[in-house]
Design a protein around this motif. Structure first.
Motif, PDB file in Angstrom:
ATOM      1  N   VAL A  53       1.096  -1.393   0.217  1.00  0.00           N
ATOM      2  CA  VAL A  53      -0.131  -0.125   0.454  1.00  0.00           C
ATOM      3  C   VAL A  53       0.776   1.246  -0.086  1.00  0.00           C
ATOM      4  O   VAL A  53       1.810   1.273   1.051  1.00  0.00           O
ATOM      5  N   HIS A  54       0.671   2.043  -1.452  1.00  0.00           N
ATOM      6  CA  HIS A  54       1.159   2.953  -1.416  1.00  0.00           C
ATOM      7  C   HIS A  54       0.526   4.358  -1.124  1.00  0.00           C
ATOM      8  O   HIS A  54       0.160   5.169  -1.630  1.00  0.00           O
ATOM      9  N   PRO A  55       0.941   4.571   0.775  1.00  0.00           N
ATOM     10  CA  PRO A  55       0.537   6.057   1.335  1.00  0.00           C
ATOM     11  C   PRO A  55       0.594   7.107   0.610  1.00  0.00           C
ATOM     12  O   PRO A  55       1.523   7.286   0.316  1.00  0.00           O
ATOM     13  N   TRP A  56      -0.150   7.804   0.586  1.00  0.00           N
ATOM     14  CA  TRP A  56      -0.288   9.727   0.613  1.00  0.00           C
ATOM     15  C   TRP A  56       0.301   9.981   1.774  1.00  0.00           C
ATOM     16  O   TRP A  56      -0.253   9.277   2.579  1.00  0.00           O
ATOM     17  N   THR A  57       0.468  10.634   1.892  1.00  0.00           N
ATOM     18  CA  THR A  57       1.166  11.316   2.674  1.00  0.00           C
ATOM     19  C   THR A  57       1.058  12.677   2.878  1.00  0.00           C
ATOM     20  O   THR A  57       0.435  13.589   1.619  1.00  0.00           O
ATOM     21  N   ARG A  58       0.948  13.684   4.458  1.00  0.00           N
ATOM     22  CA  ARG A  58       1.208  14.950   4.321  1.00  0.00           C
ATOM     23  C   ARG A  58       2.300  15.687   3.018  1.00  0.00           C
ATOM     24  O   ARG A  58       1.695  16.963   3.136  1.00  0.00           O
ATOM     25  N   HIS A  59       3.250  14.981   3.729  1.00  0.00           N
ATOM     26  CA  HIS A  59       4.895  15.991   3.107  1.00  0.00           C
ATOM     27  C   HIS A  59       4.117  15.927   1.203  1.00  0.00           C
ATOM     28  O   HIS A  59       4.751  16.620   0.642  1.00  0.00           O
ATOM     29  N   ALA A  60       3.458  15.153   0.702  1.00  0.00           N
ATOM     30  CA  ALA A  60       3.437  14.655  -0.931  1.00  0.00           C
ATOM     31  C   ALA A  60       2.242  15.504  -0.971  1.00  0.00           C
ATOM     32  O   ALA A  60       2.590  16.429  -1.827  1.00  0.00           O
ATOM     33  N   LEU A  61       1.334  15.618  -0.014  1.00  0.00           N
ATOM     34  CA  LEU A  61       0.525  16.729  -0.440  1.00  0.00           C
ATOM     35  C   LEU A  61       1.052  17.715  -0.291  1.00  0.00           C
ATOM     36  O   LEU A  61       0.696  19.406  -1.093  1.00  0.00           O
ATOM     37  N   ALA A  62       1.856  18.530   0.475  1.00  0.00           N
ATOM     38  CA  ALA A  62       2.056  19.436   0.862  1.00  0.00           C
ATOM     39  C   ALA A  62       3.520  20.016  -0.330  1.00  0.00           C
ATOM     40  O   ALA A  62       3.098  20.927  -1.043  1.00  0.00           O
ATOM     41  N   ALA A  63       4.081  18.442  -1.059  1.00  0.00           N
ATOM     42  CA  ALA A  63       4.950  19.437  -2.154  1.00  0.00           C
ATOM     43  C   ALA A  63       3.709  19.731  -3.389  1.00  0.00           C
ATOM     44  O   ALA A  63       4.188  20.679  -4.280  1.00  0.00           O
ATOM     45  N   GLN A  64       3.062  19.012  -3.658  1.00  0.00           N
ATOM     46  CA  GLN A  64       2.041  19.600  -4.563  1.00  0.00           C
ATOM     47  C   GLN A  64       0.978  20.800  -4.277  1.00  0.00           C
ATOM     48  O   GLN A  64       0.698  21.627  -4.962  1.00  0.00           O
TER      49      GLN A  64
END
Length: 395
Positions: free
Chosen positions: A238-249
């Motif tokens: 399971v490749h979770p979306w992270t808060r860091h990934a959302l911050a990057a977007q």
């Protein structure tokens, strides 16, 4: 955490096949926090089996990287287990079943990768699980000879569900040396810390038997050794979306907006030695852009790109078009990740601009249920069938 599976009749696959917990309870008690072992979760022979391993290796013409071979903690070079496909198949890297047999008999572990793309029951199961979790899911199978180990202690940068298919395997689990690592923080960058942590007493020392499921959050150290028979286990990653990934977007969306600001495109003064004197204004404009940025379109586009829609047979699709009547029922193709933005429908099969008159019918289709062609409009149905967005459905 160890439990015996309990199943409700209306449960999703997370509860009915893997953990005995509903999504909310799993999210509250387990997800991303602690390893969890479910004894006797069920029979997984409908998803994968030893016979499936033999068929994939010997009859499907698989190529690398759909298979890796590991021994003594290292992966073997691909030329050692691949060969040309022979007359009529000018492919140099198809799996060589004879070479694989010899490596396996010598103690090597076979790793069948991306099974969600090569074995239909696994693909269907991972798609259902991904829909329930809201995060992408992929699948590998690990086939290990008795008393052998494919990999040394390590951690993954994604969560995993381990489904024991056949045989038994002893698992040693240790606490993380990096909490919730991202893709940019693989275990190979922390080899010494991983080795030191793995030398201590494990948090969990257990033998998985057929039907057992082990959940591991990303970052938890693990190693496994097959016991007295060949072990086959399926790992759902399971490749979770992270808060860091959302911050990057969010930052990417804000920076895209700043490119449209002429003041931000101007050059720094001549002779400038550093950013001093410019940072206050740039920070202020960046904060404004971040405050007003909407990362939702980029998030949706990235999410669509992380998966594929359900399989589509071109002959069956053409037959459906040829046989279309007002009584034909259709539905959205599964795993499309549809998103209607204004008059544009975005899906994993591409995007379509719609006429305003078609929007009510498309809104009805988004419920995922079957609908009669007469209720949607034959012209719209034909267009969406041709686009691979709709498929025939039972009434």
């Amino acid at each position: 955490m160890v439990r015996d599976a309990g199943v409700r009749a209306d449960a999703g696959v997370l509860e009915s096949r893997l953990t005995g917990l509903g999504r909310e309870e799993f999210a509250r008690e387990v997800w991303g926090r602690l390893p969890s072992l479910t004894r006797g979760a069920g029979d997984f022979s409908d998803i994968f089996s030893s016979a499936a391993v033999d068929e994939l290796v010997s009859r499907r013409g698989l190529r690398t990287p759909f298979l890796r071979v590991a021994k003594d903690g290292a992966t073997l070079p691909e030329p050692s287990f691949t060969a040309p496909g022979g007359v009529g198949a000018t492919i140099a890297d198809q799996l060589d079943d004879t070479a694989l047999w010899r490596a396996f008999a010598d103690g090597a572990t076979l790793v069948l990768q991306a099974l969600h793309r090569t074995w239909e029951p696994v693909g269907t199961f991972t798609s259902r699980l991904a829909t329930e979790l809201g995060h992408p899911v992929q699948a590998n199978a690990y086939v290990t000879p008795p008393q052998n180990q494919g990999f040394d202690a390590h951690y993954d940068v994604h969560d995993v569900f381990v489904l024991q298919i056949t045989g038994t395997k002893r698992w040693l689990i240790h606490e993380p040396v990096v909490t919730a690592p991202t893709r940019e923080q693989p275990w190979t960058g922390h080899r010494a810390a991983v080795a030191e942590a793995a030398s201590g007493a494990p948090v969990l020392d257990t033998v998985l038997e057929p039907g057992d499921v082990l959940y591991l959050p990303r970052g938890w150290l693990h190693s496994a050794v097959a016991q007295g028979a060949v072990s086959v286990h399926l790992t759902l990653g399971v490749h979770p979306w992270t808060r860091h990934a959302l911050a990057a977007q969010l930052a990417e969306t804000a920076l895209a907006a700043l490119r449209e600001d002429p003041a931000m495109r101007t050059s720094l003064p001549l002779g400038v030695d550093g950013p001093e004197g410019e940072l206050d204004e740039i920070r202020a404009r960046l904060v404004t852009a971040l405050t007003t940025a909407d990362p939702a379109p980029l998030f949706a586009r990235t999410r669509r790109g992380q998966g594929r829609p359900a399989p589509l047979g071109p002959l069956a699709q053409l037959a459906a078009l040829d046989a279309l009547t007002d009584d034909t029922h259709v539905r959205l193709r599964e795993a499309l990740e549809p998103r209607l933005s204004g008059e544009r429908l975005w899906t994993r099969a591409g995007w379509l601009d719609l006429a305003p008159a078609d929007l009510p019918a498309v809104h009805r289709l988004l419920d995922g249920e079957a609908h009669a062609t007469r209720d949607l409009g034959p012209a719209l149905v034909r267009r969406l069938l041709r686009a691979g967005v709709l498929v025939p459905a039972a009434p």
